[in-house]
Design a protein around this motif. Structure first.
Motif, short mmCIF file in Angstrom:
data_model
loop_
_atom_site.label_atom_id
_atom_site.label_comp_id
_atom_site.label_asym_id
_atom_site.label_seq_id
_atom_site.Cartn_x
_atom_site.Cartn_y
_atom_site.Cartn_z
N TRP A 100 0.69 -1.08 -0.01
CA TRP A 100 0.08 -0.14 -0.06
C TRP A 100 0.91 1.21 -0.14
O TRP A 100 2.08 1.36 0.39
CB TRP A 100 -1.24 0.03 1.07
CG TRP A 100 -0.39 0.05 2.61
CD1 TRP A 100 -0.25 1.22 3.24
CD2 TRP A 100 -0.04 -0.70 3.44
NE1 TRP A 100 0.35 1.06 4.40
CE2 TRP A 100 0.45 -0.34 4.80
CE3 TRP A 100 0.01 -2.16 3.25
CZ2 TRP A 100 0.92 -1.09 5.75
CZ3 TRP A 100 0.47 -3.01 4.51
CH2 TRP A 100 0.82 -2.48 5.66
N GLN A 101 0.09 2.41 -0.53
CA GLN A 101 1.10 3.45 -0.63
C GLN A 101 0.16 4.74 -0.17
O GLN A 101 -0.96 4.66 -0.51
CB GLN A 101 1.95 3.67 -1.81
CG GLN A 101 1.11 3.85 -3.15
CD GLN A 101 1.69 3.79 -4.29
OE1 GLN A 101 2.96 3.64 -4.19
NE2 GLN A 101 1.13 4.01 -5.57
N TRP A 102 0.92 5.86 -0.12
CA TRP A 102 0.27 7.12 0.22
C TRP A 102 0.88 8.16 -0.67
O TRP A 102 2.28 8.19 -0.78
CB TRP A 102 0.57 7.65 1.74
CG TRP A 102 0.02 6.78 2.83
CD1 TRP A 102 0.47 5.89 3.27
CD2 TRP A 102 -1.35 6.78 3.16
NE1 TRP A 102 -0.30 5.12 4.39
CE2 TRP A 102 -1.58 5.90 4.28
CE3 TRP A 102 -2.57 7.67 2.92
CZ2 TRP A 102 -2.77 5.52 4.94
CZ3 TRP A 102 -3.67 7.49 3.60
CH2 TRP A 102 -3.70 6.49 4.52
N ASN A 134 -8.97 -8.34 6.39
CA ASN A 134 -10.01 -7.59 6.13
C ASN A 134 -9.79 -6.11 6.72
O ASN A 134 -10.69 -5.55 7.31
CB ASN A 134 -11.20 -7.88 6.31
CG ASN A 134 -12.33 -7.29 5.49
OD1 ASN A 134 -12.04 -6.89 4.52
ND2 ASN A 134 -13.67 -7.09 6.22
N ILE A 135 -8.58 -5.44 6.46
CA ILE A 135 -8.25 -4.21 7.21
C ILE A 135 -8.14 -3.11 6.31
O ILE A 135 -7.98 -1.97 6.58
CB ILE A 135 -6.70 -4.41 8.18
CG1 ILE A 135 -5.83 -4.50 7.21
CG2 ILE A 135 -6.86 -5.18 9.21
CD1 ILE A 135 -4.38 -4.43 7.88
N PHE A 136 -8.25 -3.37 4.91
CA PHE A 136 -8.34 -2.29 3.96
C PHE A 136 -9.54 -1.87 3.69
O PHE A 136 -10.40 -2.72 3.41
CB PHE A 136 -7.45 -2.91 2.77
CG PHE A 136 -6.13 -3.08 2.98
CD1 PHE A 136 -5.10 -2.13 3.06
CD2 PHE A 136 -5.54 -4.33 3.39
CE1 PHE A 136 -3.75 -2.25 3.61
CE2 PHE A 136 -4.35 -4.47 3.57
CZ PHE A 136 -3.36 -3.56 3.70
N PRO A 137 -9.88 -0.43 3.56
CA PRO A 137 -8.85 0.52 3.68
C PRO A 137 -8.81 0.77 5.39
O PRO A 137 -9.80 0.71 5.97
CB PRO A 137 -9.65 1.87 3.23
CG PRO A 137 -11.08 1.37 3.12
CD PRO A 137 -11.23 -0.13 3.00
N ALA A 138 -7.62 0.80 5.80
CA ALA A 138 -7.16 1.11 7.21
C ALA A 138 -7.67 2.45 7.66
O ALA A 138 -7.68 2.82 8.97
CB ALA A 138 -5.69 0.58 7.66
N VAL A 139 -7.80 3.18 6.69
CA VAL A 139 -8.14 4.52 6.83
C VAL A 139 -9.37 5.08 6.03
O VAL A 139 -9.19 4.86 4.78
CB VAL A 139 -6.90 5.56 6.90
CG1 VAL A 139 -7.07 7.15 7.03
CG2 VAL A 139 -5.74 5.27 7.58
#
Length: 155
Positions: A100-102, A134-139
């Protein structure tokens, strides 16, 4: 705020900020300031990181969330274009980034106004165990928008 459609593996929020792109970029490229505008509440502090200057730079952040408690992330800069673009992929220290990336994109509207987009992209996550959590999206998009609001308050 404009989030991507449900089912996609990325989300983007955009905000017009009354500040020159170079001023915003100065804050984004100094990891010591990230906790000041983090809308997720997970970023605690950086580990005495230097200003980001190019793709390949790394910086370490102390993090916290309800699920994992305190932890550290080593962030690998994967996008860098001065006053226009900066992005990183987080990884557990000493490991490869998990996919994942920001990415922050800055588009000058005029001399004193910048459109800032923040994209959270987890489309390259391939670890089956990680995906199974199942943590995505974490934000959330709301937390991302809060990050841009925090960034706006700093310039």
């Amino acid at each position: 705020m404009n989030e991507t459609a449900h089912g996609e593996k990325k989300q983007t929020v955009t905000r017009t900020i009354e500040a020159p792109a170079k001023d915003i970029f100065q804050i984004l490229t100094l990891p010591a300031r990230h906790q000041e505008f983090d809308g997720s509440g997970m970023v605690r502090a950086d580990e005495k990181s230097q200003r980001l200057q190019q793709v390949g730079d790394t910086f370490v952040m102390n993090m916290h969330n309800e699920r994992f408690g305190d932890y550290r992330m080593e962030n690998h800069v994967v996008a860098y274009d001065e006053n226009k673009l900066v992005g990183w992929k987080p990884a557990s220290p000493g490991t490869e980034a998990a996919g994942w990336q920001w990415v922050y994109q800055l588009q000058s509207v005029d001399q004193d106004t910048t459109e800032v987009s923040l994209t959270y992209d987890w489309s390259q996550v391939t670890d089956a165990d990680l995906l199974a959590q199942n943590i995505f999206p974490a934000v959330s998009g709301e937390q991302m928008d809060a990050s841009l609001a925090g960034l706006q308050s700093l310039v």
